[in-house]
Write a protein that holds these residues in place. Structure first.
Motif, mmCIF file in Angstrom:
data_model
loop_
_atom_site.group_PDB
_atom_site.id
_atom_site.type_symbol
_atom_site.label_atom_id
_atom_site.label_comp_id
_atom_site.label_asym_id
_atom_site.label_seq_id
_atom_site.Cartn_x
_atom_site.Cartn_y
_atom_site.Cartn_z
ATOM 1 N N ALA A 1 12.848 -16.604 12.697
ATOM 2 C CA ALA A 1 13.647 -17.760 12.292
ATOM 3 C C ALA A 1 12.825 -18.773 11.513
ATOM 4 N N ASP A 2 11.541 -18.952 11.895
ATOM 5 C CA ASP A 2 10.698 -19.941 11.216
ATOM 6 C C ASP A 2 9.876 -19.345 10.074
ATOM 7 N N ALA A 3 10.116 -18.101 9.729
ATOM 8 C CA ALA A 3 9.473 -17.407 8.602
ATOM 9 C C ALA A 3 7.960 -17.290 8.734
ATOM 10 N N THR A 4 7.441 -17.224 9.951
ATOM 11 C CA THR A 4 5.997 -17.078 10.128
ATOM 12 C C THR A 4 5.596 -15.669 10.556
ATOM 13 N N THR A 5 6.547 -14.865 10.985
ATOM 14 C CA THR A 5 6.258 -13.516 11.457
ATOM 15 C C THR A 5 7.344 -12.567 10.974
ATOM 16 N N ALA A 6 6.921 -11.382 10.577
ATOM 17 C CA ALA A 6 7.874 -10.351 10.178
ATOM 18 C C ALA A 6 7.417 -9.028 10.770
ATOM 19 N N ILE A 7 8.352 -8.116 10.907
ATOM 20 C CA ILE A 7 8.039 -6.737 11.297
ATOM 21 C C ILE A 7 8.614 -5.826 10.221
ATOM 22 N N VAL A 8 7.828 -4.811 9.867
ATOM 23 C CA VAL A 8 8.186 -3.897 8.791
ATOM 24 C C VAL A 8 8.071 -2.469 9.311
ATOM 25 N N GLY A 9 9.113 -1.689 9.139
ATOM 26 C CA GLY A 9 9.102 -0.305 9.576
ATOM 27 C C GLY A 9 8.875 0.665 8.430
ATOM 28 N N ALA A 10 8.265 1.793 8.752
ATOM 29 C CA ALA A 10 8.057 2.881 7.797
ATOM 30 C C ALA A 10 8.361 4.175 8.542
ATOM 31 N N TRP A 11 9.578 4.613 8.482
ATOM 32 C CA TRP A 11 10.029 5.735 9.306
ATOM 33 C C TRP A 11 9.393 7.069 8.939
ATOM 34 N N ARG A 12 8.888 7.213 7.732
ATOM 35 C CA ARG A 12 8.273 8.482 7.327
ATOM 36 C C ARG A 12 6.753 8.432 7.356
ATOM 37 N N TYR A 13 6.194 7.359 7.900
ATOM 38 C CA TYR A 13 4.747 7.223 8.019
ATOM 39 C C TYR A 13 4.175 8.376 8.856
ATOM 40 N N ASN A 14 3.033 8.922 8.445
ATOM 41 C CA ASN A 14 2.327 9.956 9.196
ATOM 42 C C ASN A 14 3.228 11.157 9.487
ATOM 43 N N ASN A 15 3.776 11.732 8.424
ATOM 44 C CA ASN A 15 4.638 12.920 8.544
ATOM 45 C C ASN A 15 5.818 12.692 9.477
ATOM 46 N N MET A 16 6.466 11.549 9.326
ATOM 47 C CA MET A 16 7.692 11.166 10.032
ATOM 48 C C MET A 16 7.471 10.789 11.490
ATOM 49 N N VAL A 17 6.210 10.551 11.885
ATOM 50 C CA VAL A 17 5.960 9.972 13.205
ATOM 51 C C VAL A 17 6.518 8.559 13.208
ATOM 52 N N GLY A 18 6.375 7.863 12.079
ATOM 53 C CA GLY A 18 6.874 6.502 11.943
ATOM 54 C C GLY A 18 5.849 5.474 12.372
ATOM 55 N N GLY A 19 6.063 4.252 11.959
ATOM 56 C CA GLY A 19 5.177 3.163 12.329
ATOM 57 C C GLY A 19 5.834 1.829 12.056
ATOM 58 N N ALA A 20 5.289 0.788 12.642
ATOM 59 C CA ALA A 20 5.765 -0.574 12.412
ATOM 60 C C ALA A 20 4.558 -1.479 12.248
ATOM 61 N N TRP A 21 4.695 -2.460 11.394
ATOM 62 C CA TRP A 21 3.619 -3.384 11.094
ATOM 63 C C TRP A 21 4.115 -4.807 11.286
ATOM 64 N N ILE A 22 3.238 -5.642 11.843
ATOM 65 C CA ILE A 22 3.532 -7.059 12.025
ATOM 66 C C ILE A 22 2.852 -7.833 10.910
ATOM 67 N N LEU A 23 3.571 -8.742 10.282
ATOM 68 C CA LEU A 23 3.016 -9.615 9.262
ATOM 69 C C LEU A 23 2.978 -11.029 9.812
ATOM 70 N N ASN A 24 1.829 -11.657 9.735
ATOM 71 C CA ASN A 24 1.709 -13.078 10.051
ATOM 72 C C ASN A 24 1.699 -13.806 8.721
ATOM 73 N N ILE A 25 2.677 -14.652 8.500
ATOM 74 C CA ILE A 25 2.861 -15.296 7.207
ATOM 75 C C ILE A 25 2.463 -16.766 7.315
ATOM 76 N N LYS A 26 1.538 -17.175 6.455
ATOM 77 C CA LYS A 26 1.074 -18.562 6.436
ATOM 78 C C LYS A 26 1.070 -19.047 5.001
ATOM 79 N N LEU A 27 2.058 -19.802 4.623
ATOM 80 C CA LEU A 27 2.185 -20.337 3.269
ATOM 81 C C LEU A 27 1.849 -19.278 2.244
ATOM 82 N N VAL A 28 0.785 -19.434 1.462
ATOM 83 C CA VAL A 28 0.467 -18.427 0.461
ATOM 84 C C VAL A 28 -0.489 -17.367 0.980
#
Length: 136
Positions: A94-121
């Motif tokens: 809600a405050d645009a400081t954290t995001a999660i990003v999925g990649a379902w075909r990562y590592n031959n379709m094992v899948g993965g998720a990544w956390i982004l910490n967002i701080k201004l630029v």
């Protein structure tokens, strides 16, 4: 493109959103998420660079949307494989400081998720391995 409602009519506010430095047909807009304030968004292009995928952070400045930093591509351990589809799913806090990003075909379709910490630029990416790679 953001729209505001005036009575029963929706009006475009600002410019069309696009991402810089896409490689090939990125499919920009594959997944989108917007902050509660309506002033920040995360947008994916799952087909960027032959399906590796990428995401872009956009901020609203006045009535226009601008890209915040460079496009974000995955860490070197896996997402540089073709067709990881980074950004197939995304969510922004809600405050645009954290995001999660999925990649379902990562590592031959094992899948993965990544956390982004967002701080201004400044954007940082932390790798969260798929559950089957975590030690219990």
């Amino acid at each position: 493109v953001r729209h505001d409602r005036a009575g029963v009519v929706w009006n475009q506010v600002g410019n069309k959103m696009t991402g810089s430095y896409a490689i090939g047909t990125a499919s920009f807009g594959s997944a989108v998420s917007i902050a509660a304030s309506g002033d920040a968004a995360i947008v994916s292009g799952v087909n960027d660079n032959n399906g590796r995928g990428a995401i872009w952070i956009l901020r609203k400045l006045g009535n226009n949307w601008v890209q915040e930093g460079n496009k974000i591509v995955g860490a070197t351990n896996g997402l540089n494989n073709p067709e990881a589809n980074q950004g197939i799913s995304i969510a922004l806090s809600a405050d645009a400081t954290t995001a999660i990003v999925g990649a379902w075909r990562y590592n031959n379709m094992v899948g993965g998720a990544w956390i982004l910490n967002i701080k201004l630029v400044h954007l940082s990416m932390i790798f969260i391995p798929p559950l089957d790679l975590l030690e219990v």
